[in-house]
Design a protein around this motif. Structure first.
Motif, PDB file in Angstrom:
ATOM      1  N   ASP A 219       0.822  -1.209   0.000  1.00  0.00           N
ATOM      2  CA  ASP A 219       0.000   0.000   0.000  1.00  0.00           C
ATOM      3  C   ASP A 219       0.858   1.262   0.000  1.00  0.00           C
ATOM      4  OD1 ASP A 219      -2.528  -0.992  -0.271  1.00  0.00           O
ATOM      5  OD2 ASP A 219      -3.094  -0.809   1.824  1.00  0.00           O
ATOM      6  N   TYR A 220       1.948   1.252   0.749  1.00  0.00           N
ATOM      7  CA  TYR A 220       2.837   2.412   0.718  1.00  0.00           C
ATOM      8  C   TYR A 220       3.462   2.562  -0.670  1.00  0.00           C
ATOM      9  CZ  TYR A 220       2.408   2.221   5.823  1.00  0.00           C
ATOM     10  OH  TYR A 220       1.934   2.195   7.108  1.00  0.00           O
ATOM     11  N   GLY A 221       3.701   1.436  -1.333  1.00  0.00           N
ATOM     12  CA  GLY A 221       4.190   1.488  -2.708  1.00  0.00           C
ATOM     13  C   GLY A 221       3.163   2.116  -3.646  1.00  0.00           C
ATOM     14  N   GLU A 222       1.884   1.811  -3.416  1.00  0.00           N
ATOM     15  CA  GLU A 222       0.833   2.443  -4.212  1.00  0.00           C
ATOM     16  C   GLU A 222       0.764   3.941  -3.927  1.00  0.00           C
ATOM     17  OE1 GLU A 222      -1.423   1.175  -6.720  1.00  0.00           O
ATOM     18  OE2 GLU A 222       0.347  -0.100  -6.644  1.00  0.00           O
ATOM     19  N   ALA A 223       0.974   4.316  -2.670  1.00  0.00           N
ATOM     20  CA  ALA A 223       1.010   5.745  -2.328  1.00  0.00           C
ATOM     21  C   ALA A 223       2.125   6.444  -3.101  1.00  0.00           C
ATOM     22  CB  ALA A 223       1.210   5.914  -0.823  1.00  0.00           C
ATOM     23  N   ILE A 224       3.273   5.786  -3.221  1.00  0.00           N
ATOM     24  CA  ILE A 224       4.386   6.344  -3.990  1.00  0.00           C
ATOM     25  C   ILE A 224       4.009   6.446  -5.467  1.00  0.00           C
ATOM     26  CG2 ILE A 224       6.717   5.834  -4.833  1.00  0.00           C
ATOM     27  CD1 ILE A 224       7.208   4.554  -2.005  1.00  0.00           C
ATOM     28  N   ARG A 225       3.309   5.446  -5.963  1.00  0.00           N
ATOM     29  CA  ARG A 225       2.935   5.447  -7.388  1.00  0.00           C
ATOM     30  C   ARG A 225       2.013   6.621  -7.711  1.00  0.00           C
ATOM     31  NH1 ARG A 225      -1.301   4.037 -10.291  1.00  0.00           N
ATOM     32  NH2 ARG A 225      -2.411   3.191  -8.479  1.00  0.00           N
ATOM     33  N   VAL A 226       1.025   6.878  -6.841  1.00  0.00           N
ATOM     34  CA  VAL A 226       0.057   7.937  -7.160  1.00  0.00           C
ATOM     35  C   VAL A 226       0.583   9.322  -6.793  1.00  0.00           C
ATOM     36  CG1 VAL A 226      -1.904   6.364  -6.923  1.00  0.00           C
ATOM     37  CG2 VAL A 226      -1.190   7.737  -4.952  1.00  0.00           C
ATOM     38  N   PRO A 228       4.394  10.401  -6.372  1.00  0.00           N
ATOM     39  CA  PRO A 228       5.819  10.068  -6.251  1.00  0.00           C
ATOM     40  C   PRO A 228       6.679  11.161  -5.638  1.00  0.00           C
ATOM     41  CG  PRO A 228       5.233  10.471  -8.550  1.00  0.00           C
ATOM     42  CD  PRO A 228       3.949  10.407  -7.780  1.00  0.00           C
ATOM     43  N   THR A 229       6.201  12.397  -5.601  1.00  0.00           N
ATOM     44  CA  THR A 229       7.005  13.473  -5.016  1.00  0.00           C
ATOM     45  C   THR A 229       6.546  13.832  -3.599  1.00  0.00           C
ATOM     46  OG1 THR A 229       5.609  15.208  -5.982  1.00  0.00           O
ATOM     47  CG2 THR A 229       7.504  14.452  -7.276  1.00  0.00           C
ATOM     48  N   ASP A 230       5.677  13.030  -3.022  1.00  0.00           N
ATOM     49  CA  ASP A 230       5.251  13.232  -1.639  1.00  0.00           C
ATOM     50  C   ASP A 230       6.065  12.298  -0.747  1.00  0.00           C
ATOM     51  OD1 ASP A 230       3.649  12.851   0.891  1.00  0.00           O
ATOM     52  OD2 ASP A 230       2.323  14.274  -0.138  1.00  0.00           O
ATOM     53  N   ALA A 231       6.661  12.860   0.296  1.00  0.00           N
ATOM     54  CA  ALA A 231       7.589  12.088   1.136  1.00  0.00           C
ATOM     55  C   ALA A 231       6.910  10.982   1.919  1.00  0.00           C
ATOM     56  CB  ALA A 231       8.302  13.035   2.107  1.00  0.00           C
ATOM     57  N   ARG A 232       5.602  11.104   2.162  1.00  0.00           N
ATOM     58  CA  ARG A 232       4.954  10.194   3.104  1.00  0.00           C
ATOM     59  C   ARG A 232       4.965   8.739   2.667  1.00  0.00           C
ATOM     60  NH1 ARG A 232      -0.250  13.963   3.946  1.00  0.00           N
ATOM     61  NH2 ARG A 232       0.305  14.451   1.778  1.00  0.00           N
ATOM     62  N   GLY A 233       4.738   8.480   1.383  1.00  0.00           N
ATOM     63  CA  GLY A 233       4.799   7.094   0.928  1.00  0.00           C
ATOM     64  C   GLY A 233       6.187   6.514   1.090  1.00  0.00           C
ATOM     65  N   TRP A 234       7.209   7.299   0.731  1.00  0.00           N
ATOM     66  CA  TRP A 234       8.593   6.822   0.815  1.00  0.00           C
ATOM     67  C   TRP A 234       8.985   6.513   2.256  1.00  0.00           C
ATOM     68  CZ3 TRP A 234      10.772   5.554  -3.631  1.00  0.00           C
ATOM     69  CH2 TRP A 234      10.377   6.207  -4.798  1.00  0.00           C
ATOM     70  N   ARG A 235       8.684   7.425   3.196  1.00  0.00           N
ATOM     71  CA  ARG A 235       9.164   7.201   4.564  1.00  0.00           C
ATOM     72  C   ARG A 235       8.406   6.073   5.256  1.00  0.00           C
ATOM     73  NH1 ARG A 235       7.488  13.188   6.033  1.00  0.00           N
ATOM     74  NH2 ARG A 235       5.381  12.958   6.850  1.00  0.00           N
ATOM     75  N   ASN A 236       7.124   5.883   4.906  1.00  0.00           N
ATOM     76  CA  ASN A 236       6.397   4.765   5.500  1.00  0.00           C
ATOM     77  C   ASN A 236       6.876   3.425   4.954  1.00  0.00           C
ATOM     78  OD1 ASN A 236       4.002   5.477   7.437  1.00  0.00           O
ATOM     79  ND2 ASN A 236       4.113   7.132   5.955  1.00  0.00           N
ATOM     80  N   ARG A 237       7.144   3.369   3.636  1.00  0.00           N
ATOM     81  CA  ARG A 237       7.669   2.110   3.095  1.00  0.00           C
ATOM     82  C   ARG A 237       9.077   1.864   3.623  1.00  0.00           C
ATOM     83  NH1 ARG A 237       8.263   0.961  -3.281  1.00  0.00           N
ATOM     84  NH2 ARG A 237      10.161   2.200  -2.944  1.00  0.00           N
ATOM     85  N   GLY A 238       9.853   2.940   3.788  1.00  0.00           N
ATOM     86  CA  GLY A 238      11.188   2.787   4.360  1.00  0.00           C
ATOM     87  C   GLY A 238      11.152   2.167   5.744  1.00  0.00           C
ATOM     88  N   MET A 239      10.193   2.582   6.549  1.00  0.00           N
ATOM     89  CA  MET A 239      10.048   2.014   7.881  1.00  0.00           C
ATOM     90  C   MET A 239       9.788   0.513   7.824  1.00  0.00           C
ATOM     91  SD  MET A 239       6.972   2.815  10.544  1.00  0.00           S
ATOM     92  CE  MET A 239       5.857   2.117   9.316  1.00  0.00           C
ATOM     93  N   ILE A 240       8.889   0.089   6.929  1.00  0.00           N
ATOM     94  CA  ILE A 240       8.586  -1.343   6.794  1.00  0.00           C
ATOM     95  C   ILE A 240       9.828  -2.102   6.340  1.00  0.00           C
ATOM     96  CG2 ILE A 240       7.195  -3.060   5.575  1.00  0.00           C
ATOM     97  CD1 ILE A 240       5.639  -1.419   7.629  1.00  0.00           C
ATOM     98  N   ARG A 241      10.582  -1.527   5.416  1.00  0.00           N
ATOM     99  CA  ARG A 241      11.789  -2.206   4.945  1.00  0.00           C
ATOM    100  C   ARG A 241      12.803  -2.376   6.068  1.00  0.00           C
ATOM    101  NH1 ARG A 241      12.595   0.239  -1.253  1.00  0.00           N
ATOM    102  NH2 ARG A 241      11.315  -1.390  -2.225  1.00  0.00           N
ATOM    103  N   LEU A 242      12.915  -1.380   6.941  1.00  0.00           N
ATOM    104  CA  LEU A 242      13.818  -1.539   8.088  1.00  0.00           C
ATOM    105  C   LEU A 242      13.314  -2.616   9.036  1.00  0.00           C
ATOM    106  CD1 LEU A 242      14.995   2.058   9.085  1.00  0.00           C
ATOM    107  CD2 LEU A 242      16.004   0.445   7.479  1.00  0.00           C
ATOM    108  N   TYR A 243      12.024  -2.659   9.269  1.00  0.00           N
ATOM    109  CA  TYR A 243      11.458  -3.709  10.122  1.00  0.00           C
ATOM    110  C   TYR A 243      11.806  -5.100   9.593  1.00  0.00           C
ATOM    111  CZ  TYR A 243       8.421  -0.572  12.839  1.00  0.00           C
ATOM    112  OH  TYR A 243       7.927   0.385  13.679  1.00  0.00           O
ATOM    113  N   ARG A 244      11.796  -5.226   8.272  1.00  0.00           N
ATOM    114  CA  ARG A 244      12.019  -6.532   7.643  1.00  0.00           C
ATOM    115  C   ARG A 244      13.492  -6.803   7.386  1.00  0.00           C
ATOM    116  NH1 ARG A 244       8.044  -6.514   2.625  1.00  0.00           N
ATOM    117  NH2 ARG A 244       8.626  -8.712   2.547  1.00  0.00           N
TER     118      ARG A 244
END
Length: 311
Positions: A219-226, A228-244
């Motif tokens: 879903d955060y990836g979809e946020a980035i897709r729609v 792409p210049t809004d930081a919120r999708g990137w930082r939320n997906r980044g958090m999940i990637r760190l968790y994993r």
């Protein structure tokens, strides 16, 4: 308003309400005044033309005041909006639009009891007005009445099954009640009706909080897709990637987040964590120091620098 995880930058869902308008027919100024797609500035300008020239009368003049009041509300010029909405009520005391929009002004002023009274009157005058129920539900939520809020969102959806705002708000309340199943259902309907950045982030947050990390990342990836210049999708997906444990992926996402929002303290802190895990001690120290510069005393950044002997 959401419960943050240790690496999460808080996000607020913004809820807006479109004006209730008469049929858009007549002169261009009138059409722009009541048109649902008009920007706040365009609405204010067009409605001012209608009002100043008195090209409309009766309920249509009341509608011009109501819609200009809506535009002013969207610009948070609340006292001017309230003056217009008072005039709309004076011109046509039976016009539900004015009470609904005046309720929004009082809600923005955090006078929730008065807002609810305005929505009550709008509903009394027009029981089919879905947005009045949705708005009243938001005011009830802000007073801490979660069950009353859900009942109002239910009523809004019953009257308008495509009321995106009601699904978004009801999903948010269910998330606050830790009812993930109902929250996900509402957010999924919201995405079906009007997919946008916040819709995907809201649903992603529920997936994240229920430990469905693959779906959250999607879903955060979809946020980035729609957006792409809004930081919120990137930082939320980044958090999940760190968790994993995907530290390189997390680092790349926080690079993007900081490109678009260099003032976000949590992205600096979290990128510092990614760099530390990847063995970049100096880069991590620089990021933690930037986080402390933006928010002095941030515990996670302070503790990391202390452990690194960099304080």
């Amino acid at each position: 308003m959401r419960v943050p995880l240790s690496l999460l930058a808080l996000l607020a869902a913004l809820v807006s309400t479109a004006p209730v308008s008469a049929a858009a027919e007549g002169a261009p100024a009138w059409e722009a005044c009541v048109g649902l797609t008009s920007t706040p500035d365009a609405r204010i300008k067009a409605c001012s033309t209608v009002i100043d020239t008195r090209s409309e009368g009766g309920q249509r003049l009341a509608g011009a005041y109501c819609n200009r009041g809506h535009g002013l509300t969207e610009k948070r010029e609340l006292d001017a909006a309230l003056s217009d909405l008072d005039e709309a009520v004076r011109l046509d005391p039976g016009y539900a639009c004015a009470y609904n929009n005046r309720g929004r002004v009082y809600s923005f002023k955090r006078d929730y009891d008065r807002a609810i009274a305005e929505y009550d009157q709008a509903i009394k005058l027009d029981p089919s007005l879905a947005l009045a129920y949705s708005n009243r539900g938001e005011a009830r939520f802000n007073k801490g009445d979660l069950d009353g809020a859900i009942a109002d969102f239910d009523a809004a959806i019953e009257r308008d099954p495509n009321c995106v705002t009601a699904y978004a708000n009801r999903g948010f309340v269910y998330a606050r009640k830790h009812d993930a199943a109902h929250a996900l259902a509402d957010y999924s309907m919201r995405i079906k009706l009007a997919p946008d950045l916040i819709a995907y982030i809201d649903r992603g947050n529920v997936y994240r909080d229920s430990e469905q990390l693959d779906r959250a990342a999607a879903d955060y990836g979809e946020a980035i897709r729609v957006a792409p210049t809004d930081a919120r999708g990137w930082r939320n997906r980044g958090m999940i990637r760190l968790y994993r444990g995907d530290n390189k992926g997390g680092l790349a996402d926080y690079d993007k987040a900081l490109q678009y929002d260099p003032s976000d303290v949590f992205s600096w802190n979290n990128r510092g964590q990614a760099r530390l895990r990847l063995g970049d001690r100096q880069g991590a120290i620089a990021d933690f120091r930037k986080a402390l510069e933006l928010r002095p005393g941030l515990p996670s950044a302070h503790d990391a620098l202390q452990k690194l002997g960099a304080l």
